[in-house]
Design a protein around this motif. Structure first.
Motif, PDB file in Angstrom:
ATOM      1  N   TYR A  95       0.863  -1.173   0.000  1.00 59.62           N
ATOM      2  CA  TYR A  95       0.000   0.000   0.000  1.00 59.62           C
ATOM      3  C   TYR A  95       0.901   1.225   0.000  1.00 59.62           C
ATOM      4  O   TYR A  95       2.042   1.173   0.449  1.00 59.62           O
ATOM      5  N   CYS A  96       0.395   2.316  -0.514  1.00 60.88           N
ATOM      6  CA  CYS A  96       1.138   3.571  -0.499  1.00 60.88           C
ATOM      7  C   CYS A  96       0.557   4.457   0.590  1.00 60.88           C
ATOM      8  O   CYS A  96      -0.625   4.771   0.568  1.00 60.88           O
ATOM      9  N   ASN A  97       1.372   4.844   1.516  1.00 61.14           N
ATOM     10  CA  ASN A  97       0.969   5.705   2.618  1.00 61.14           C
ATOM     11  C   ASN A  97       1.386   7.134   2.305  1.00 61.14           C
ATOM     12  O   ASN A  97       2.421   7.601   2.764  1.00 61.14           O
ATOM     13  N   ILE A  98       0.593   7.831   1.518  1.00 60.49           N
ATOM     14  CA  ILE A  98       0.916   9.189   1.097  1.00 60.49           C
ATOM     15  C   ILE A  98       0.974  10.135   2.291  1.00 60.49           C
ATOM     16  O   ILE A  98       1.613  11.177   2.246  1.00 60.49           O
ATOM     17  N   ASN A  99       0.310   9.769   3.407  1.00 60.65           N
ATOM     18  CA  ASN A  99       0.347  10.602   4.609  1.00 60.65           C
ATOM     19  C   ASN A  99       1.701  10.560   5.311  1.00 60.65           C
ATOM     20  O   ASN A  99       1.913  11.292   6.274  1.00 60.65           O
ATOM     21  N   ALA A 100       2.609   9.725   4.847  1.00 60.48           N
ATOM     22  CA  ALA A 100       3.960   9.699   5.399  1.00 60.48           C
ATOM     23  C   ALA A 100       4.741  10.943   4.988  1.00 60.48           C
ATOM     24  O   ALA A 100       5.793  11.238   5.549  1.00 60.48           O
ATOM     25  N   LEU A 101       4.219  11.684   4.008  1.00 62.14           N
ATOM     26  CA  LEU A 101       4.849  12.919   3.526  1.00 62.14           C
ATOM     27  C   LEU A 101       4.042  14.122   3.994  1.00 62.14           C
ATOM     28  O   LEU A 101       2.813  14.070   4.048  1.00 62.14           O
ATOM     29  N   THR A 102       4.740  15.206   4.290  1.00 65.61           N
ATOM     30  CA  THR A 102       4.044  16.446   4.601  1.00 65.61           C
ATOM     31  C   THR A 102       3.432  17.003   3.325  1.00 65.61           C
ATOM     32  O   THR A 102       3.755  16.555   2.210  1.00 65.61           O
ATOM     33  N   LYS A 103       2.586  18.005   3.464  1.00 65.49           N
ATOM     34  CA  LYS A 103       1.965  18.628   2.293  1.00 65.49           C
ATOM     35  C   LYS A 103       3.036  19.174   1.339  1.00 65.49           C
ATOM     36  O   LYS A 103       2.958  18.971   0.129  1.00 65.49           O
ATOM     37  N   ALA A 104       4.036  19.833   1.873  1.00 66.56           N
ATOM     38  CA  ALA A 104       5.117  20.374   1.042  1.00 66.56           C
ATOM     39  C   ALA A 104       5.911  19.252   0.363  1.00 66.56           C
ATOM     40  O   ALA A 104       6.277  19.370  -0.815  1.00 66.56           O
ATOM     41  N   GLU A 105       6.185  18.179   1.103  1.00 65.48           N
ATOM     42  CA  GLU A 105       6.903  17.040   0.517  1.00 65.48           C
ATOM     43  C   GLU A 105       6.085  16.395  -0.591  1.00 65.48           C
ATOM     44  O   GLU A 105       6.636  16.005  -1.625  1.00 65.48           O
ATOM     45  N   ARG A 106       4.755  16.267  -0.385  1.00 63.10           N
ATOM     46  CA  ARG A 106       3.890  15.689  -1.422  1.00 63.10           C
ATOM     47  C   ARG A 106       3.923  16.530  -2.683  1.00 63.10           C
ATOM     48  O   ARG A 106       4.002  15.995  -3.792  1.00 63.10           O
ATOM     49  N   GLU A 107       3.883  17.848  -2.543  1.00 60.82           N
ATOM     50  CA  GLU A 107       3.917  18.738  -3.709  1.00 60.82           C
ATOM     51  C   GLU A 107       5.245  18.606  -4.457  1.00 60.82           C
ATOM     52  O   GLU A 107       5.274  18.502  -5.675  1.00 60.82           O
ATOM     53  N   ARG A 108       6.353  18.604  -3.736  1.00 59.49           N
ATOM     54  CA  ARG A 108       7.666  18.450  -4.365  1.00 59.49           C
ATOM     55  C   ARG A 108       7.778  17.077  -5.026  1.00 59.49           C
ATOM     56  O   ARG A 108       8.294  16.956  -6.142  1.00 59.49           O
ATOM     57  N   HIS A 109       7.271  16.048  -4.343  1.00 66.16           N
ATOM     58  CA  HIS A 109       7.321  14.693  -4.889  1.00 66.16           C
ATOM     59  C   HIS A 109       6.514  14.620  -6.185  1.00 66.16           C
ATOM     60  O   HIS A 109       6.928  13.974  -7.147  1.00 66.16           O
ATOM     61  N   LYS A 110       5.387  15.289  -6.207  1.00 65.42           N
ATOM     62  CA  LYS A 110       4.561  15.329  -7.417  1.00 65.42           C
ATOM     63  C   LYS A 110       5.319  15.998  -8.566  1.00 65.42           C
ATOM     64  O   LYS A 110       5.282  15.521  -9.706  1.00 65.42           O
ATOM     65  N   GLN A 111       6.038  17.087  -8.276  1.00 60.35           N
ATOM     66  CA  GLN A 111       6.845  17.756  -9.304  1.00 60.35           C
ATOM     67  C   GLN A 111       7.933  16.831  -9.836  1.00 60.35           C
ATOM     68  O   GLN A 111       8.151  16.730 -11.050  1.00 60.35           O
ATOM     69  N   LEU A 112       8.620  16.155  -8.913  1.00 63.17           N
ATOM     70  CA  LEU A 112       9.683  15.239  -9.327  1.00 63.17           C
ATOM     71  C   LEU A 112       9.124  14.047 -10.104  1.00 63.17           C
ATOM     72  O   LEU A 112       9.759  13.560 -11.037  1.00 63.17           O
ATOM     73  N   THR A 113       7.921  13.606  -9.741  1.00 62.07           N
ATOM     74  CA  THR A 113       7.276  12.511 -10.467  1.00 62.07           C
ATOM     75  C   THR A 113       7.022  12.923 -11.913  1.00 62.07           C
ATOM     76  O   THR A 113       7.244  12.137 -12.835  1.00 62.07           O
ATOM     77  N   GLY A 114       6.578  14.146 -12.107  1.00 61.65           N
ATOM     78  CA  GLY A 114       6.374  14.657 -13.464  1.00 61.65           C
ATOM     79  C   GLY A 114       7.670  14.655 -14.265  1.00 61.65           C
ATOM     80  O   GLY A 114       7.694  14.237 -15.425  1.00 61.65           O
ATOM     81  N   LYS A 115       8.752  15.096 -13.639  1.00 63.05           N
ATOM     82  CA  LYS A 115      10.052  15.092 -14.311  1.00 63.05           C
ATOM     83  C   LYS A 115      10.503  13.665 -14.616  1.00 63.05           C
ATOM     84  O   LYS A 115      11.056  13.393 -15.682  1.00 63.05           O
ATOM     85  N   LEU A 116      10.253  12.767 -13.674  1.00 59.24           N
ATOM     86  CA  LEU A 116      10.621  11.368 -13.865  1.00 59.24           C
ATOM     87  C   LEU A 116       9.872  10.785 -15.057  1.00 59.24           C
ATOM     88  O   LEU A 116      10.456  10.104 -15.900  1.00 59.24           O
ATOM     89  N   ASN A 117       8.592  11.072 -15.142  1.00 58.85           N
ATOM     90  CA  ASN A 117       7.786  10.574 -16.263  1.00 58.85           C
ATOM     91  C   ASN A 117       8.272  11.137 -17.593  1.00 58.85           C
ATOM     92  O   ASN A 117       8.318  10.425 -18.598  1.00 58.85           O
ATOM     93  N   GLU A 118       8.623  12.419 -17.619  1.00 56.60           N
ATOM     94  CA  GLU A 118       9.128  13.043 -18.841  1.00 56.60           C
ATOM     95  C   GLU A 118      10.484  12.463 -19.254  1.00 56.60           C
ATOM     96  O   GLU A 118      10.809  12.407 -20.437  1.00 56.60           O
ATOM     97  N   ALA A 119      11.264  12.062 -18.279  1.00 50.30           N
ATOM     98  CA  ALA A 119      12.605  11.534 -18.547  1.00 50.30           C
ATOM     99  C   ALA A 119      12.606  10.068 -18.952  1.00 50.30           C
ATOM    100  O   ALA A 119      13.604   9.563 -19.467  1.00 50.30           O
ATOM    101  N   LYS A 120      11.494   9.368 -18.751  1.00 51.41           N
ATOM    102  CA  LYS A 120      11.455   7.926 -19.003  1.00 51.41           C
ATOM    103  C   LYS A 120      11.564   7.624 -20.494  1.00 51.41           C
ATOM    104  O   LYS A 120      10.775   8.089 -21.296  1.00 51.41           O
ATOM    105  N   LEU A 121      12.576   6.845 -20.839  1.00 53.53           N
ATOM    106  CA  LEU A 121      12.805   6.428 -22.219  1.00 53.53           C
ATOM    107  C   LEU A 121      12.265   5.034 -22.498  1.00 53.53           C
ATOM    108  O   LEU A 121      11.833   4.746 -23.600  1.00 53.53           O
ATOM    109  N   GLU A 122      12.337   4.162 -21.492  1.00 54.31           N
ATOM    110  CA  GLU A 122      11.850   2.793 -21.664  1.00 54.31           C
ATOM    111  C   GLU A 122      11.628   2.139 -20.317  1.00 54.31           C
ATOM    112  O   GLU A 122      12.149   2.600 -19.304  1.00 54.31           O
ATOM    113  N   SER A 123      10.838   1.094 -20.324  1.00 54.00           N
ATOM    114  CA  SER A 123      10.579   0.270 -19.139  1.00 54.00           C
ATOM    115  C   SER A 123      10.940  -1.168 -19.479  1.00 54.00           C
ATOM    116  O   SER A 123      10.650  -1.633 -20.578  1.00 54.00           O
ATOM    117  N   THR A 124      11.555  -1.840 -18.532  1.00 53.48           N
ATOM    118  CA  THR A 124      11.942  -3.233 -18.715  1.00 53.48           C
ATOM    119  C   THR A 124      11.487  -4.026 -17.497  1.00 53.48           C
ATOM    120  O   THR A 124      11.723  -3.609 -16.362  1.00 53.48           O
TER     121      THR A 124
END
Length: 153
Positions: free
Chosen positions: A56-85
């Motif tokens: 399970y993912c416990n999103i409450n383990a992150l503060t509101k600010a951490e969740r927002e930053r994590h969401k930004q980094l997730t977007g960058k991660l998705n944009e950077a993804k070239l392939e999945s194996t």
């Protein structure tokens, strides 16, 4: 071929946290709301060493600010993804290092390891500004979880 790679293997949560702290910031693989388990969240706050539980993912383990930053980094991660194996115990994602830096990836891992403590993380960086590889692994059942929660096919 392994000699061609600078390799950081099996980054522990503590190592990822130290890397993120050294960079002065904190920061989900795919931007999809995750369900929270309140009982598990309470358990996580009370125990420094948790027993393995279900996936399970416990999103409450992150503060509101951490969740927002994590969401930004997730977007960058998705944009950077070239392939999945697919791996025997998870998945590997080849990332374009020009779109997501190694410090940003370490920051993402630091946050992800808080809300999804059942993942093993591995980073591989190819030489000459080659792509980053992020490997998410875990015990039996983690691939099924990743397929359903992270929309991996």
């Amino acid at each position: 071929m392994r000699d061609q790679h600078a390799r950081i293997t099996r980054l522990s949560t503590a190592t990822a946290l130290v890397m993120a702290l050294a960079l002065g910031a904190f920061g989900s693989l795919f931007a999809r709301p995750r369900q929270t388990d309140p009982a598990a969240a309470a358990n996580q706050k009370g125990n420094a060493t948790m027993e393995e539980t279900g996936f399970y993912c416990n999103i409450n383990a992150l503060t509101k600010a951490e969740r927002e930053r994590h969401k930004q980094l997730t977007g960058k991660l998705n944009e950077a993804k070239l392939e999945s194996t697919e791996l025997p115990d998870g998945f590997a994602f080849r990332l374009q290092s020009a779109k997501l830096s190694l410090p940003e990836l370490a920051e993402w891992i630091s946050a992800e390891s808080k809300c999804c403590p059942f993942f093993d993380f591995e980073i591989e960086l190819e030489r000459n500004n080659g792509p980053l590889w992020l490997k998410l692994r875990g015990r039996d059942g983690v691939k099924q979880f990743m397929r359903s929660e992270l929309s991996i096919h």
